[in-house]
Design a protein around this motif. Structure first.
Motif, PDB file in Angstrom:
ATOM      1  N   LEU A 117      27.080  35.672 -18.628  1.00 38.40           N
ATOM      2  CA  LEU A 117      26.206  36.270 -17.696  1.00 38.40           C
ATOM      3  C   LEU A 117      25.365  34.793 -17.495  1.00 38.40           C
ATOM      4  O   LEU A 117      24.352  35.070 -16.461  1.00 38.40           O
ATOM      5  N   GLY A 118      25.665  33.747 -17.758  1.00 38.74           N
ATOM      6  CA  GLY A 118      24.944  32.582 -17.509  1.00 38.74           C
ATOM      7  C   GLY A 118      23.946  31.906 -18.184  1.00 38.74           C
ATOM      8  O   GLY A 118      23.422  30.971 -18.132  1.00 38.74           O
ATOM      9  N   LEU A 119      24.006  32.561 -19.523  1.00 37.00           N
ATOM     10  CA  LEU A 119      23.192  32.036 -20.660  1.00 37.00           C
ATOM     11  C   LEU A 119      24.296  30.681 -21.321  1.00 37.00           C
ATOM     12  O   LEU A 119      25.112  30.878 -21.806  1.00 37.00           O
ATOM     13  N   ASP A 120      23.329  29.524 -21.522  1.00 36.33           N
ATOM     14  CA  ASP A 120      24.053  28.415 -21.794  1.00 36.33           C
ATOM     15  C   ASP A 120      24.158  28.205 -23.346  1.00 36.33           C
ATOM     16  O   ASP A 120      23.411  27.182 -23.724  1.00 36.33           O
ATOM     17  N   VAL A 121      24.586  29.165 -24.060  1.00 36.64           N
ATOM     18  CA  VAL A 121      24.312  29.175 -25.511  1.00 36.64           C
ATOM     19  C   VAL A 121      25.698  28.175 -26.121  1.00 36.64           C
ATOM     20  O   VAL A 121      26.846  28.556 -25.820  1.00 36.64           O
TER      21      VAL A 121
ATOM     22  N   LEU B 265      33.156  40.483 -15.006  1.00 37.43           N
ATOM     23  CA  LEU B 265      32.907  40.988 -16.364  1.00 37.43           C
ATOM     24  C   LEU B 265      34.197  42.045 -16.607  1.00 37.43           C
ATOM     25  O   LEU B 265      34.694  42.029 -17.663  1.00 37.43           O
ATOM     26  N   VAL B 266      34.411  43.161 -15.613  1.00 36.73           N
ATOM     27  CA  VAL B 266      35.406  44.005 -15.879  1.00 36.73           C
ATOM     28  C   VAL B 266      36.593  43.175 -15.968  1.00 36.73           C
ATOM     29  O   VAL B 266      37.478  43.656 -16.865  1.00 36.73           O
ATOM     30  N   ALA B 267      37.049  42.263 -15.078  1.00 33.65           N
ATOM     31  CA  ALA B 267      38.105  41.541 -15.081  1.00 33.65           C
ATOM     32  C   ALA B 267      38.369  40.751 -16.254  1.00 33.65           C
ATOM     33  O   ALA B 267      39.387  40.859 -16.799  1.00 33.65           O
ATOM     34  N   ALA B 268      37.385  40.495 -17.057  1.00 39.01           N
ATOM     35  CA  ALA B 268      37.364  39.657 -18.400  1.00 39.01           C
ATOM     36  C   ALA B 268      37.630  40.596 -19.569  1.00 39.01           C
ATOM     37  O   ALA B 268      37.664  40.361 -20.721  1.00 39.01           O
ATOM     38  N   GLY B 269      37.679  42.065 -19.331  1.00 34.52           N
ATOM     39  CA  GLY B 269      37.993  43.090 -20.343  1.00 34.52           C
ATOM     40  C   GLY B 269      36.875  43.593 -20.643  1.00 34.52           C
ATOM     41  O   GLY B 269      36.932  44.436 -21.668  1.00 34.52           O
TER      42      GLY B 269
ATOM     43  N   HIS C 178      28.614  47.457 -20.620  1.00 28.98           N
ATOM     44  CA  HIS C 178      28.401  47.303 -21.753  1.00 28.98           C
ATOM     45  C   HIS C 178      28.811  45.960 -22.484  1.00 28.98           C
ATOM     46  O   HIS C 178      30.043  45.556 -22.102  1.00 28.98           O
ATOM     47  N   ASP C 179      28.073  45.361 -23.242  1.00 30.30           N
ATOM     48  CA  ASP C 179      28.454  44.303 -23.691  1.00 30.30           C
ATOM     49  C   ASP C 179      29.388  44.646 -25.026  1.00 30.30           C
ATOM     50  O   ASP C 179      29.569  45.712 -25.323  1.00 30.30           O
ATOM     51  N   PRO C 180      29.837  43.514 -25.864  1.00 29.62           N
ATOM     52  CA  PRO C 180      30.796  43.933 -26.908  1.00 29.62           C
ATOM     53  C   PRO C 180      30.406  44.850 -28.166  1.00 29.62           C
ATOM     54  O   PRO C 180      31.191  45.622 -28.538  1.00 29.62           O
ATOM     55  N   ASP C 181      29.311  45.007 -28.158  1.00 29.57           N
ATOM     56  CA  ASP C 181      28.605  46.253 -29.040  1.00 29.57           C
ATOM     57  C   ASP C 181      28.224  47.514 -28.568  1.00 29.57           C
ATOM     58  O   ASP C 181      27.546  48.209 -29.021  1.00 29.57           O
TER      59      ASP C 181
END
Length: 130
Positions: A25-29, A92-96, A116-119
Protein backbone atom coordinates in the motif's frame (compact mmCIF):
# COMPACT_ATOMS: atom_id res chain seq x y z
CA UNK A 1 -4.75 18.00 28.05
CA UNK A 2 -7.73 16.47 26.28
CA UNK A 3 -7.84 13.15 24.54
CA UNK A 4 -5.95 12.92 21.26
CA UNK A 5 -6.19 9.87 19.03
CA UNK A 6 -2.65 9.13 17.85
CA UNK A 7 -2.35 5.34 17.40
CA UNK A 8 -4.44 2.82 15.49
CA UNK A 9 -3.44 -0.73 16.38
CA UNK A 10 -3.97 -3.87 14.32
CA UNK A 11 -3.66 -7.30 15.92
CA UNK A 12 -2.02 -9.71 13.47
CA UNK A 13 -1.53 -13.45 13.23
CA UNK A 14 1.67 -13.17 11.16
CA UNK A 15 3.67 -9.92 11.42
CA UNK A 16 5.72 -10.43 8.24
CA UNK A 17 2.68 -11.28 6.14
CA UNK A 18 0.75 -8.30 7.45
CA UNK A 19 3.61 -5.84 6.97
CA UNK A 20 4.13 -7.11 3.40
CA UNK A 21 0.52 -6.13 2.64
CA UNK A 22 0.92 -2.64 4.09
CA UNK A 23 4.22 -2.17 2.23
CA UNK A 24 2.31 -2.86 -1.00
CA UNK A 25 0.00 0.00 0.00
CA UNK A 26 3.05 2.26 0.15
CA UNK A 27 4.03 2.28 3.82
CA UNK A 28 7.82 2.13 4.06
CA UNK A 29 8.00 -0.20 7.07
CA UNK A 30 11.54 -1.64 7.37
CA UNK A 31 11.79 -5.37 6.50
CA UNK A 32 13.71 -6.03 9.73
CA UNK A 33 10.43 -5.41 11.59
CA UNK A 34 8.89 -8.61 10.13
CA UNK A 35 9.90 -10.63 13.21
CA UNK A 36 9.04 -7.96 15.80
CA UNK A 37 6.17 -8.55 18.23
CA UNK A 38 5.18 -4.83 18.08
CA UNK A 39 5.73 -2.36 15.24
CA UNK A 40 4.84 1.33 14.96
CA UNK A 41 4.87 3.42 11.78
CA UNK A 42 4.38 7.20 11.85
CA UNK A 43 2.05 8.37 9.09
CA UNK A 44 2.05 11.83 7.52
CA UNK A 45 0.53 14.17 10.08
CA UNK A 46 1.91 12.27 13.08
CA UNK A 47 -0.73 9.53 13.49
CA UNK A 48 0.80 6.11 14.16
CA UNK A 49 -0.28 2.80 12.71
CA UNK A 50 0.81 -0.05 14.97
CA UNK A 51 0.77 -3.82 14.68
CA UNK A 52 0.88 -6.31 17.55
CA UNK A 53 1.05 -10.07 17.28
CA UNK A 54 -1.65 -12.12 18.97
CA UNK A 55 1.02 -13.35 21.39
CA UNK A 56 1.89 -9.77 22.36
CA UNK A 57 -1.74 -8.93 23.09
CA UNK A 58 -2.24 -12.13 25.05
CA UNK A 59 0.84 -11.31 27.16
CA UNK A 60 -1.23 -8.62 28.91
CA UNK A 61 -4.75 -9.87 28.09
CA UNK A 62 -4.70 -13.69 28.23
CA UNK A 63 -8.41 -13.99 27.38
CA UNK A 64 -8.15 -11.94 24.17
CA UNK A 65 -9.82 -13.60 21.19
CA UNK A 66 -10.22 -12.38 17.62
CA UNK A 67 -13.65 -10.92 16.84
CA UNK A 68 -16.15 -13.28 15.24
CA UNK A 69 -17.86 -12.41 11.99
CA UNK A 70 -17.10 -9.24 10.07
CA UNK A 71 -14.74 -6.62 11.40
CA UNK A 72 -16.30 -3.51 12.91
CA UNK A 73 -13.63 -1.08 11.83
CA UNK A 74 -11.71 -0.48 8.65
CA UNK A 75 -8.91 1.70 7.36
CA UNK A 76 -9.28 3.93 4.31
CA UNK A 77 -6.35 4.93 2.10
CA UNK A 78 -6.74 7.85 -0.29
CA UNK A 79 -5.30 7.27 -3.75
CA UNK A 80 -4.12 10.02 -6.08
CA UNK A 81 -6.67 9.28 -8.80
CA UNK A 82 -9.53 6.92 -9.70
CA UNK A 83 -7.09 5.02 -11.95
CA UNK A 84 -4.79 4.50 -8.97
CA UNK A 85 -7.66 2.88 -7.03
CA UNK A 86 -8.01 0.37 -9.87
CA UNK A 87 -4.24 -0.17 -10.15
CA UNK A 88 -3.63 -0.70 -6.42
CA UNK A 89 -6.64 -3.00 -6.11
CA UNK A 90 -5.51 -5.06 -9.13
CA UNK A 91 -1.94 -5.33 -7.83
CA UNK A 92 -3.11 -6.51 -4.41
CA UNK A 93 -5.48 -9.10 -5.90
CA UNK A 94 -2.70 -10.31 -8.23
CA UNK A 95 -0.46 -10.66 -5.15
CA UNK A 96 -3.03 -13.01 -3.60
CA UNK A 97 -5.00 -10.71 -1.31
CA UNK A 98 -8.79 -11.05 -1.11
CA UNK A 99 -10.98 -8.42 -2.75
CA UNK A 100 -14.16 -7.65 -0.85
CA UNK A 101 -15.56 -5.08 -3.31
CA UNK A 102 -14.20 -4.54 -6.82
CA UNK A 103 -13.62 -0.88 -7.75
CA UNK A 104 -16.82 1.06 -8.49
CA UNK A 105 -17.95 4.65 -8.89
CA UNK A 106 -19.81 5.37 -5.67
CA UNK A 107 -22.85 7.64 -5.59
CA UNK A 108 -21.01 9.95 -3.16
CA UNK A 109 -18.53 10.95 -5.88
CA UNK A 110 -15.59 8.64 -5.30
CA UNK A 111 -13.96 5.68 -7.02
CA UNK A 112 -13.98 3.08 -4.26
CA UNK A 113 -12.77 -0.47 -3.61
CA UNK A 114 -12.41 -2.68 -0.53
CA UNK A 115 -9.77 -5.34 -0.04
CA UNK A 116 -9.00 -7.49 3.00
CA UNK A 117 -5.63 -7.42 4.70
CA UNK A 118 -4.17 -10.80 5.76
CA UNK A 119 -6.17 -10.70 9.02
CA UNK A 120 -9.51 -10.00 7.33
CA UNK A 121 -9.68 -6.26 8.07
CA UNK A 122 -11.42 -4.17 5.43
CA UNK A 123 -9.06 -1.75 3.71
CA UNK A 124 -10.80 0.89 1.62
CA UNK A 125 -9.09 2.45 -1.38
CA UNK A 126 -10.65 5.65 -2.69
CA UNK A 127 -10.18 8.74 -4.85
CA UNK A 128 -12.46 11.63 -5.71
CA UNK A 129 -14.01 11.37 -9.16
CA UNK A 130 -13.37 14.39 -11.38
Amino acid sequence: MGLRLNVIEIVVADMGRSLAFYRRLGLDVPAEEDKSPHVEFVLDGGMKLAWDTIETVRSFDPEWAPPAGSSRMGLAFECGSPAEVDRVHSELVAAGYESHKEPWDAFWGMRYAVIHDPDGNGIDLYATLS
